[in-house]
Motif scaffolding. Structure first.
Motif, PDB file in Angstrom:
ATOM      1  N   ALA A  41       0.815  -1.210   0.000  1.00  0.00           N
ATOM      2  CA  ALA A  41       0.000   0.000   0.000  1.00  0.00           C
ATOM      3  C   ALA A  41       0.851   1.263   0.000  1.00  0.00           C
ATOM      4  O   ALA A  41       0.451   2.273  -0.575  1.00  0.00           O
ATOM      5  CB  ALA A  41      -0.931   0.001   1.211  1.00  0.00           C
ATOM      6  N   HIS A  42       2.003   1.200   0.626  1.00  0.00           N
ATOM      7  CA  HIS A  42       2.827   2.399   0.739  1.00  0.00           C
ATOM      8  C   HIS A  42       3.991   2.431  -0.245  1.00  0.00           C
ATOM      9  O   HIS A  42       4.925   3.216  -0.064  1.00  0.00           O
ATOM     10  CB  HIS A  42       3.317   2.549   2.176  1.00  0.00           C
ATOM     11  CG  HIS A  42       2.202   2.822   3.126  1.00  0.00           C
ATOM     12  ND1 HIS A  42       1.515   4.008   3.141  1.00  0.00           N
ATOM     13  CD2 HIS A  42       1.606   2.040   4.058  1.00  0.00           C
ATOM     14  CE1 HIS A  42       0.570   3.962   4.054  1.00  0.00           C
ATOM     15  NE2 HIS A  42       0.604   2.765   4.623  1.00  0.00           N
ATOM     16  N   SER A  43       3.936   1.592  -1.262  1.00  0.00           N
ATOM     17  CA  SER A  43       4.968   1.645  -2.309  1.00  0.00           C
ATOM     18  C   SER A  43       4.338   1.388  -3.672  1.00  0.00           C
ATOM     19  O   SER A  43       4.792   0.545  -4.426  1.00  0.00           O
ATOM     20  CB  SER A  43       6.065   0.621  -2.024  1.00  0.00           C
ATOM     21  OG  SER A  43       5.516  -0.686  -2.060  1.00  0.00           O
ATOM     22  N   ILE A  44       3.284   2.127  -3.963  1.00  0.00           N
ATOM     23  CA  ILE A  44       2.580   1.978  -5.238  1.00  0.00           C
ATOM     24  C   ILE A  44       3.380   2.675  -6.336  1.00  0.00           C
ATOM     25  O   ILE A  44       3.764   3.828  -6.188  1.00  0.00           O
ATOM     26  CB  ILE A  44       1.171   2.586  -5.141  1.00  0.00           C
ATOM     27  CG1 ILE A  44       0.327   1.784  -4.174  1.00  0.00           C
ATOM     28  CG2 ILE A  44       0.514   2.643  -6.497  1.00  0.00           C
ATOM     29  CD1 ILE A  44      -1.043   2.365  -3.937  1.00  0.00           C
ATOM     30  N   GLU A  74       5.784   8.071  -5.970  1.00  0.00           N
ATOM     31  CA  GLU A  74       6.485   9.051  -6.770  1.00  0.00           C
ATOM     32  C   GLU A  74       7.056   8.494  -8.068  1.00  0.00           C
ATOM     33  O   GLU A  74       7.311   9.228  -8.994  1.00  0.00           O
ATOM     34  CB  GLU A  74       7.619   9.645  -5.954  1.00  0.00           C
ATOM     35  CG  GLU A  74       8.671   8.602  -5.587  1.00  0.00           C
ATOM     36  CD  GLU A  74       9.554   9.062  -4.473  1.00  0.00           C
ATOM     37  OE1 GLU A  74      10.234  10.075  -4.657  1.00  0.00           O
ATOM     38  OE2 GLU A  74       9.555   8.416  -3.428  1.00  0.00           O
ATOM     39  N   ALA A  75       7.259   7.213  -8.136  1.00  0.00           N
ATOM     40  CA  ALA A  75       7.955   6.626  -9.280  1.00  0.00           C
ATOM     41  C   ALA A  75       6.952   6.233 -10.359  1.00  0.00           C
ATOM     42  O   ALA A  75       6.503   5.105 -10.419  1.00  0.00           O
ATOM     43  CB  ALA A  75       8.760   5.416  -8.837  1.00  0.00           C
ATOM     44  N   PHE A  76       6.579   7.188 -11.208  1.00  0.00           N
ATOM     45  CA  PHE A  76       5.705   6.868 -12.333  1.00  0.00           C
ATOM     46  C   PHE A  76       6.482   6.020 -13.318  1.00  0.00           C
ATOM     47  O   PHE A  76       7.624   6.312 -13.655  1.00  0.00           O
ATOM     48  CB  PHE A  76       5.221   8.145 -13.024  1.00  0.00           C
ATOM     49  CG  PHE A  76       3.933   8.664 -12.472  1.00  0.00           C
ATOM     50  CD1 PHE A  76       2.745   8.440 -13.122  1.00  0.00           C
ATOM     51  CD2 PHE A  76       3.902   9.371 -11.285  1.00  0.00           C
ATOM     52  CE1 PHE A  76       1.556   8.917 -12.623  1.00  0.00           C
ATOM     53  CE2 PHE A  76       2.730   9.847 -10.767  1.00  0.00           C
ATOM     54  CZ  PHE A  76       1.547   9.622 -11.436  1.00  0.00           C
ATOM     55  N   ARG A  77       5.877   4.962 -13.785  1.00  0.00           N
ATOM     56  CA  ARG A  77       6.528   4.027 -14.689  1.00  0.00           C
ATOM     57  C   ARG A  77       5.927   4.126 -16.081  1.00  0.00           C
ATOM     58  O   ARG A  77       4.739   4.351 -16.244  1.00  0.00           O
ATOM     59  CB  ARG A  77       6.373   2.593 -14.179  1.00  0.00           C
ATOM     60  CG  ARG A  77       7.057   2.369 -12.869  1.00  0.00           C
ATOM     61  CD  ARG A  77       8.528   2.503 -13.036  1.00  0.00           C
ATOM     62  NE  ARG A  77       9.182   2.645 -11.751  1.00  0.00           N
ATOM     63  CZ  ARG A  77      10.407   3.073 -11.624  1.00  0.00           C
ATOM     64  NH1 ARG A  77      11.124   3.405 -12.658  1.00  0.00           N
ATOM     65  NH2 ARG A  77      10.942   3.174 -10.436  1.00  0.00           N
ATOM     66  N   ALA A  78       6.768   3.950 -17.079  1.00  0.00           N
ATOM     67  CA  ALA A  78       6.317   3.970 -18.465  1.00  0.00           C
ATOM     68  C   ALA A  78       6.281   2.578 -19.061  1.00  0.00           C
ATOM     69  O   ALA A  78       5.949   2.405 -20.222  1.00  0.00           O
ATOM     70  CB  ALA A  78       7.236   4.872 -19.293  1.00  0.00           C
ATOM     71  N   ASP A  84       2.490  -1.241 -10.838  1.00  0.00           N
ATOM     72  CA  ASP A  84       1.524  -2.125 -10.203  1.00  0.00           C
ATOM     73  C   ASP A  84       0.138  -1.502 -10.078  1.00  0.00           C
ATOM     74  O   ASP A  84      -0.792  -2.177  -9.677  1.00  0.00           O
ATOM     75  CB  ASP A  84       2.015  -2.621  -8.850  1.00  0.00           C
ATOM     76  CG  ASP A  84       2.417  -1.523  -7.909  1.00  0.00           C
ATOM     77  OD1 ASP A  84       2.232  -0.350  -8.251  1.00  0.00           O
ATOM     78  OD2 ASP A  84       2.910  -1.841  -6.826  1.00  0.00           O
ATOM     79  N   VAL A  85      -0.014  -0.235 -10.424  1.00  0.00           N
ATOM     80  CA  VAL A  85      -1.339   0.368 -10.512  1.00  0.00           C
ATOM     81  C   VAL A  85      -1.408   1.179 -11.802  1.00  0.00           C
ATOM     82  O   VAL A  85      -0.553   2.006 -12.077  1.00  0.00           O
ATOM     83  CB  VAL A  85      -1.680   1.238  -9.279  1.00  0.00           C
ATOM     84  CG1 VAL A  85      -0.704   2.357  -9.074  1.00  0.00           C
ATOM     85  CG2 VAL A  85      -3.080   1.796  -9.369  1.00  0.00           C
TER      86      VAL A  85
END
Length: 192
Positions: A41-44, A74-78, A84-85
């Motif tokens: 929950a705290h590392s989305i 903070e880590a938006f992924r491309a 994971d969300v």
């Protein structure tokens, strides 16, 4: 004259001490499932899927004013392999729906979906043949964020609701935890 070093231990009078060791400190007892759910929950790590004007609002959530990093996102992924969300921001056309499903299938388990905006949630003002009337027709959606376009505050609130949902999850087995998925053949080899 030699220097004398003394250690000073601060504790209240009700804390029992045994020599140099303090007892009764901070102890947390929890289940493994709860610990995993708290960590998840705290590392989305959001996977961006910006399709229209809601994507601008989604991008502004990581700006200094709103600072999504406070919530561990903070880590938006491309790439779907690291997210994971999935945040679906904007109108989803029927031409783009198979691509959305393919990217969703490439995400590792466990995975969640946030539908951001009226267009992604229900088709919005685009009630025609070209727009999917809700992203939940293509992928399972966990949290809906209303608005046209929703503010960055609304998306942050949606992420907080997703975190609460992840923490409440009741897992009974490792399969429910989705840590490992073992095929039937591998299970037979392990038993033998």
């Amino acid at each position: 004259m030699p220097k004398r070093i003394e250690s000073l231990v601060l504790h209240d009078s009700s804390t029992p001490t045994f020599g140099d060791i303090e007892k009764g400190g901070s102890v947390v007892i929890t289940s493994l499932e709860t610990l995993f759910d708290q960590a998840r929950a705290h590392s989305i790590w959001p996977l961006t899927f910006g399709l229209a004007c809601c994507a601008i609002e989604m991008m502004s959530t990581v700006a200094a004013r709103f600072d999504l990093a406070r919530f561990g996102s903070e880590a938006f992924r491309a790439t779907p392999r690291q997210g994971d969300v999935m945040i679906i921001a904007g109108r989803l056309s029927k031409k783009m729906a198979p691509v959305l499903r393919q990217i969703y299938d490439q995400m590792p388990e466990p995975k969640w979906v946030i539908s951001m905006g009226a267009c992604a949630s229900s088709g919005g003002v685009y009630n025609n043949y070209a727009i999917v009337q809700g992203a939940d027709q293509v992928v399972p959606v966990d949290v809906y964020v209303p608005g046209c376009p929703p503010s960055p505050d609304a998306l942050i609130y949606g992420i907080m609701k997703l975190q609460e949902k992840i923490k409440r999850k009741e897992a009974k087995t490792f399969k429910d935890l989705r840590l490992i998925e073992v095929s039937a053949r591998t299970q037979e080899e392990v038993r033998a």
